[in-house]
Design an enzyme around this catalytic site. Structure first.
Site, PDB file in Angstrom:
ATOM      1  N   LYS A 166      -0.960  -9.561   3.443  1.00 24.85           N
ATOM      2  CA  LYS A 166      -0.255  -9.010   4.602  1.00 24.85           C
ATOM      3  C   LYS A 166      -1.155  -8.068   5.384  1.00 24.85           C
ATOM      4  O   LYS A 166      -1.808  -7.192   4.790  1.00 24.85           O
ATOM      5  CB  LYS A 166       1.025  -8.276   4.183  1.00 24.85           C
ATOM      6  CG  LYS A 166       1.807  -7.702   5.379  1.00 24.85           C
ATOM      7  CD  LYS A 166       3.201  -7.254   4.981  1.00 24.85           C
ATOM      8  CE  LYS A 166       3.209  -5.974   4.197  1.00 24.85           C
ATOM      9  NZ  LYS A 166       2.713  -4.809   4.993  1.00 24.85           N
TER      10      LYS A 166
ATOM     11  N   ASP B 117       0.836  -1.198   0.000  1.00 24.83           N
ATOM     12  CA  ASP B 117       0.000   0.000   0.000  1.00 24.83           C
ATOM     13  C   ASP B 117       0.874   1.253   0.000  1.00 24.83           C
ATOM     14  O   ASP B 117       0.367   2.370  -0.056  1.00 24.83           O
ATOM     15  CB  ASP B 117      -1.000   0.002   1.141  1.00 24.83           C
ATOM     16  CG  ASP B 117      -0.369  -0.105   2.519  1.00 24.83           C
ATOM     17  OD1 ASP B 117       0.874  -0.083   2.618  1.00 24.83           O
ATOM     18  OD2 ASP B 117      -1.130  -0.211   3.508  1.00 24.83           O
ATOM     19  N   SER B 118       2.193   1.045   0.015  1.00 27.17           N
ATOM     20  CA  SER B 118       3.143   2.133  -0.237  1.00 27.17           C
ATOM     21  C   SER B 118       2.874   2.812  -1.570  1.00 27.17           C
ATOM     22  O   SER B 118       3.327   3.935  -1.807  1.00 27.17           O
ATOM     23  CB  SER B 118       4.573   1.590  -0.230  1.00 27.17           C
ATOM     24  OG  SER B 118       4.687   0.448  -1.074  1.00 27.17           O
TER      25      SER B 118
ATOM     26  N   ASP C  75      -0.592  -6.433   0.034  1.00 29.95           N
ATOM     27  CA  ASP C  75      -1.019  -5.732   1.237  1.00 29.95           C
ATOM     28  C   ASP C  75      -2.538  -5.634   1.291  1.00 29.95           C
ATOM     29  O   ASP C  75      -3.193  -5.397   0.264  1.00 29.95           O
ATOM     30  CB  ASP C  75      -0.466  -4.298   1.234  1.00 29.95           C
ATOM     31  CG  ASP C  75       0.757  -4.143   2.109  1.00 29.95           C
ATOM     32  OD1 ASP C  75       1.022  -5.021   2.943  1.00 29.95           O
ATOM     33  OD2 ASP C  75       1.457  -3.126   1.949  1.00 29.95           O
TER      34      ASP C  75
ATOM     35  N   GLU D 151      -1.384  -5.557   9.039  1.00 28.23           N
ATOM     36  CA  GLU D 151      -0.627  -4.848  10.060  1.00 28.23           C
ATOM     37  C   GLU D 151      -1.340  -4.947  11.404  1.00 28.23           C
ATOM     38  O   GLU D 151      -2.533  -4.656  11.501  1.00 28.23           O
ATOM     39  CB  GLU D 151      -0.482  -3.363   9.691  1.00 28.23           C
ATOM     40  CG  GLU D 151       0.283  -3.113   8.406  1.00 28.23           C
ATOM     41  CD  GLU D 151       0.416  -1.620   8.108  1.00 28.23           C
ATOM     42  OE1 GLU D 151       0.053  -0.794   8.978  1.00 28.23           O
ATOM     43  OE2 GLU D 151       0.877  -1.272   7.012  1.00 28.23           O
TER      44      GLU D 151
ATOM     45  N   GLU E  98       9.219  -3.733  10.876  1.00 28.93           N
ATOM     46  CA  GLU E  98       9.613  -2.426  10.328  1.00 28.93           C
ATOM     47  C   GLU E  98      10.045  -1.459  11.424  1.00 28.93           C
ATOM     48  O   GLU E  98       9.357  -1.268  12.429  1.00 28.93           O
ATOM     49  CB  GLU E  98       8.450  -1.821   9.533  1.00 28.93           C
ATOM     50  CG  GLU E  98       8.776  -0.468   8.909  1.00 28.93           C
ATOM     51  CD  GLU E  98       7.749   0.013   7.910  1.00 28.93           C
ATOM     52  OE1 GLU E  98       7.925   1.127   7.373  1.00 28.93           O
ATOM     53  OE2 GLU E  98       6.779  -0.713   7.647  1.00 28.93           O
TER      54      GLU E  98
END
Length: 264
Positions: A112, A45-46, A84, A114, A181
């Site tokens: 993925k 999602d960067s 993501d 978070e 991270e």
């Protein structure tokens, strides 16, 4: 070269072979990275920051990740492809199941998420429904406003202990990979030793089982800024294929990241 799988990534950890990963968002770069021997490609999602120019990742939609996942899958034949799950796309188990299905159908081999213990039921449910899951701890960009910015996590002993416990809990719930991270190098080493699954670091020092960078950072072309934990390989090598090859070889040889790319 054989196709990379969850099993082969686990074997790499067990044999202490470093895992090299990059983000990608289209077929052309995915094929280039694949041809150079990258192990893992993440559709991050960067893209909200490096493709769309936003200040954070929160505006990215599941549909956008699915589109870019389909593009990457078209170019990646060997690498393991992770997608993501964007902000609020896994706010409850049922929401997560629906959105994860769309990303898997688009070509992801894993999704993925978070977060820590609040995700345990969701992770278990996804795995039970045949969706492999990668966890993400430390600096979680989707929580940037709660964290008060893009800050190193786990420097206090209570934070560090909580992060280690979260990693263990996520593994027990069923994750098969973990991204860590922006945490101190010493903490990243403890986390990597505490779980049996591969731990891929970004800004987490050289003692994790592998490394990942945003491709735009690795090539020095990000729209916003160059993070401390990244390195401009294009500047060093002069062309993109050589830059990618050098990044992979440096990760494998444990020459990247150096102390200047890490946090204490």
């Amino acid at each position: 070269m054989k196709k990379v799988t969850v099993a082969s990534l686990l074997k790499m950890k067990q044999e202490q072979q470093k895992i090299a990963a990059l983000t990608a968002y289209d077929a052309s770069f995915a094929k280039l990275f694949d041809d150079q021997g990258i192990d893992v490609i993440l559709i991050g999602d960067s893209l909200g920051m490096v493709l769309q120019g936003a200040d954070d990742t929160l505006s990215v939609s599941t549909q956008e990740i699915a589109y870019h996942t389909k593009c990457v899958r078209s170019g990646a034949n060997r690498a393991f492809v992770i997608a993501d799950m964007p902000f609020m796309s896994y706010s409850s188990p049922d929401v997560a199941y629906k959105n994860a299905a769309s990303l898997m159908k688009a070509g992801a081999s894993m999704v993925k998420l978070e977060g820590g213990e609040w995700l345990l039921d969701t992770i278990q449910g996804l795995v039970e429904r045949s969706v492999p899951v990668c966890g993400h701890l430390g600096l979680t960009p989707q929580s940037v406003h709660v964290l008060g910015g893009f800050k190193v996590q786990g420097r206090e002993s209570t934070q560090a202990e909580k992060l280690i416990n979260s990693a263990k809990a996520l593994e027990e719930a069923g994750i098969q990979l973990l991204v860590l991270e922006c945490v101190p190098t010493s903490l990243a080493a403890l986390v990597s030793a505490a779980v049996s699954i591969p731990v891929i670091g970004i800004g987490a020092g050289a003692q994790t089982d592998g490394q990942i960078l945003v491709m735009h950072d690795m090539l020095g072309i990000s729209a916003n800024y160059m993070p401390k934990f990244s390195k401009n390989y294009l500047l060093e090598c002069g062309n993109i294929p050589d830059a990618v090859s050098k990044y992979i070889s440096d990760v494998k040889a444990q020459e990247f990241p150096g102390a200047e790319h890490s946090f204490e």
